[in-house]
Design an enzyme around this catalytic site. Structure first.
Site: not given
Ligand code: LLP
Length: 461
Positions: A280, A317, A319-320, A356, A360, A387-388, A417
Site C-alpha cells: 500500500g 506484501e 506490490g507497486r 489508471r 482513478y 473510441c471514447e 498496474y
C-alpha cells in the site's frame, strides 16, 4: 573522434550532469528540476540506470530506448531488470524471509523468476497468479493465497500443495476451507485478515482498511476475534497470525501505524507469530511529488512491531513499490491536433495499456524520448487511440514544442498496474514487455497478434 556520455546523477536534490569525452571530463551542475510543469522530466521518476547521451538519446539499463522502440515496436513496456532486482532485494533486507511480492502489480513468468531469485514469496489471489508462479518453479511453500472470494478449486489446490499460508477473508470461506482440509486431511497455515476500520486517504476504489470495504473481518467488533477462535478450533487449520491491507497508494506513514494499532488488541489477545501489514505504500509519479521511501516505510512498521510485539514477526506484501519505477511505457505519436485552444497528442496505446487515469484519475508525466532533457514548453492532452473521450493518459501534460508525428514519447513510473490491468478494448493486441540490463534488451512477453485475439473463439467463421 569524440565519444561523450552525459549522465544525470541525482545527489541530494541537485542534478549533476557529467559529460565525459575520451580526452576530458566536465561536470555541469544544474538545479533540481523545479515543480514547474514545463521543467524537464525529473530523472528520479525513471529507473536509476537512466542516462542520456550527447546526441540526446535516452538509455535505460544501457539500452538505447529509441532503438528498443524501433526493434520491438510500440506501445512497449520496458523494464529495468536491475531495478526490479534491487527492489526485491530491499524488501527482503527490510522485512526478511516470507515478505511477499503482491503479484497483481505486474506478473509475468519473467518477473516471477526474478523475484524468486531475489528471495521473495508471492501474494497470489487467483489460480492464474498461482499458476504463473508455479510455472517458473516457485514452490507452493512460498505462495500466499489471497482474495475475498477464493474459488473452491483454488482453495483445494493450495491445501493439497501446502502454501506459505492462506489469508482467510470471511466466514463463508472459513467454512469452505475447514471442509476441504477435513476432506483432504491436510493441515494448512492460516492468517486471519482483519479490517481495522480506519479512514484511509487514497482513491476510494483502492481503500480497503475502511469500514465500508468488502475485505476482511471487522476488527472493530467481535468478528475478527470470532474468526480466530474458529480457526483455532478447526482440526486442520493452523493459526499463525493476523493480516491486514489498508489500501493502495497511501502516502502517510502514520496511517499504517494507526491501522496496526487498531488491530493490535487481536494480537494482544492471541499472541500469534506473524503480523502482516499488507502493501500500500504510494510512489512518486510526478515531478515534485514527495513520498516516504520503501525503507522509511519498512522501518516505521518493523520498528513499531519490535516495540509493541517483541518476539513476533512483521511482514509485508508490497506490490507497486517493487515494480512501478522500474517500468516505462514507450508510445509513438500518431496525431498532433490543435483545436479549441488545446493540443491533442494521440499515441498508439491508451486506456488498454494504462487504465489508471480513467479509473482513478491518476496523474503521470510524459516526455519526449528523443529529447529527454528538453524543456517541456507545450501544454498538451495526451490521448490514446480508443473510441471514447475518457481515453486520456494525461489530462494536461507537457512536451517540447517541437513534438511531432512519429516521435517516441515515454510515460515513466508505469511498471505497476499497467500491464497487469491491460485489456483488449477495441480488440487492440496487448503490448510487448522487454527487460533491459547491461546494455542488452530481451523480449520477455511478445506483442499479442491478431491471431491471438481469436485463439479462443469456438465459432470463428
Ligand atoms: N496485499 C493485498 C492483499 C493487496 O490487495 C494489495 C493490492 C497489495 C498487498 C499490494 O498493494 P500495493 O503495494 O501495490 O499498493 N489497481 C490499483 C491498485 C490496486 C491494489 C490492489 N491490492 C492501482 O492501479 O492503483
Amino acid at each position: 573522434m569524440i565519444f561523450a556520455i552525459a549522465r544525470k546523477i541525482h545527489n541530494r536534490g541537485a542534478v549533476q550532469v557529467t559529460i565525459s569525452t575520451t580526452s576530458s571530463m566536465m561536470v555541469l551542475m544544474t538545479s533540481r528540476p523545479q515543480c514547474l510543469p514545463t521543467a524537464p522530466i525529473d530523472f528520479e521518476l525513471l529507473p536509476r540506470s537512466a542516462e542520456v547521451d550527447l546526441a540526446g538519446r535516452l538509455r535505460v539499463g544501457g539500452v538505447d530506448v529509441l532503438d528498443a522502440a524501433q526493434e520491438f515496436g510500440t506501445p512497449l513496456f520496458l523494464y529495468d531488470e536491475d531495478e526490479l532486482r534491487a527492489s526485491f532485494r530491499e524488501a527482503v533486507a527490510v522485512f526478511g524471509e516470507g515478505v511477499a511480492y503482491a503479484t497483481k502489480a505486474f506478473l509475468t513468468p519473467a518477473v516471477a523468476r526474478i523475484a524468486a531469485q531475489e528471495g521473495m514469496s508471492f501474494d497470489v489471489s487467483t489460480a492464474g497468479e498461482y499458476a504463473c508462479c508455479r510455472r517458473v518453479g516457485v514452490p507452493a511453500s512460498r505462495l500466499v493465497l489471497h482474495g475475498n472470494n477464493k474459488q473452491p478449486e483454488e482453495l483445494r489446490l493450495a491445501v493439497e500443495e501446502g502454501p506459505q499460508w492462506i489469508v482467510v477473508d470471511n466466514f463463508d470461506e472459513l467454512e469452505r476451507l475447514t471442509a476441504i482440509t477435513e476432506e483432504l486431511q491436510r493441515e494448512v497455515n492460516i492468517l486471519v485478515r482483519a479490517n481495522p476500520g480506519i479512514e484511509v486517504h487514497t482513491h476510494r476504489y483502492i481503500a480497503t482498511g475502511n469500514r465500508d470495504s468488502k475485505f476482511g473481518f471487522p476488527a472493530w467488533n467481535e468478528d475478527a476475534n470470532r474468526a480466530i477462535e474458529q480457526v483455532k478450533k478447526a482440526p486442520f487449520l493452523k493459526f499463525l497470525g493476523v493480516h491486514m491491507h489498508i489500501g493502495s497508494f497511501v502516502l502517510a506513514l502514520d496511517t499504517f501505524i494507526k491501522a496496526l494499532e487498531a488491530a493490535a488488541p487481536l494480537f494482544d489477545h492471541h499472541h500469534p507469530e506473524i503480523f502482516v501489514v499488507g502493501g500500500g505504500l504510494g510512489m512518486r509519479y510526478l515531478n515534485g511529488d514527495e513520498c516516504p521511501t520503501f525503507r522509511e516505510w519498512g522501518e516505521a512498521i518493523t520498528g513499531w512491531g519490535r516495540r509493541r510485539f517483541p518476539g513476533s514477526r512483521i511482514l509485508a506484501e508490497p506490490g507497486r513499490t517493487m515494480v512501478a519505477r522500474a517500468g516505462i511505457t514507450l508510445y509513438t505519436v500518431g496525431v498532433v491536433q490543435r483545436k479549441g485552444g488545446r493540443v491533442f497528442v494521440a499515441v498508439d496505446g491508451g486506456m488498454s495499456d494504462n487504465p489508471r487515469p480513467v479509473l482513478y484519475g491518476s496523474g503521470y508525466e510524459v516526455f519526449s524520448a528523443s529529447a529527454p532533457l528538453a524543456l517541456r514548453d507545450l501544454t498538451i492532452r495526451l490521448v490514446g487511440r480508443h473510441c471514447e473521450s475518457g481515453d486520456t493518459l494525461l489530462e494536461e501534460g507537457h512536451l517540447p514544442a517541437g513534438i511531432t508525428v512519429g516521435d517516441i514519447v515515454c510515460t515513466p513510473v508505469t511498471g505497476a498496474y499497467g500491464y497487469s490491468m491491460a485489456s483488449n478494448y477495441n480488440l487492440v493486441p496487448r503490448a510487448a514487455v522487454v527487460f533491459v540490463s547491461g546494455g542488452k534488451a530481451r523480449i520477455t512477453t511478445r506483442r499479442e497478434t491478431l491471431e491471438d485475439l481469436f485463439a479462443r473463439e469456438v465459432d470463428g467463421e
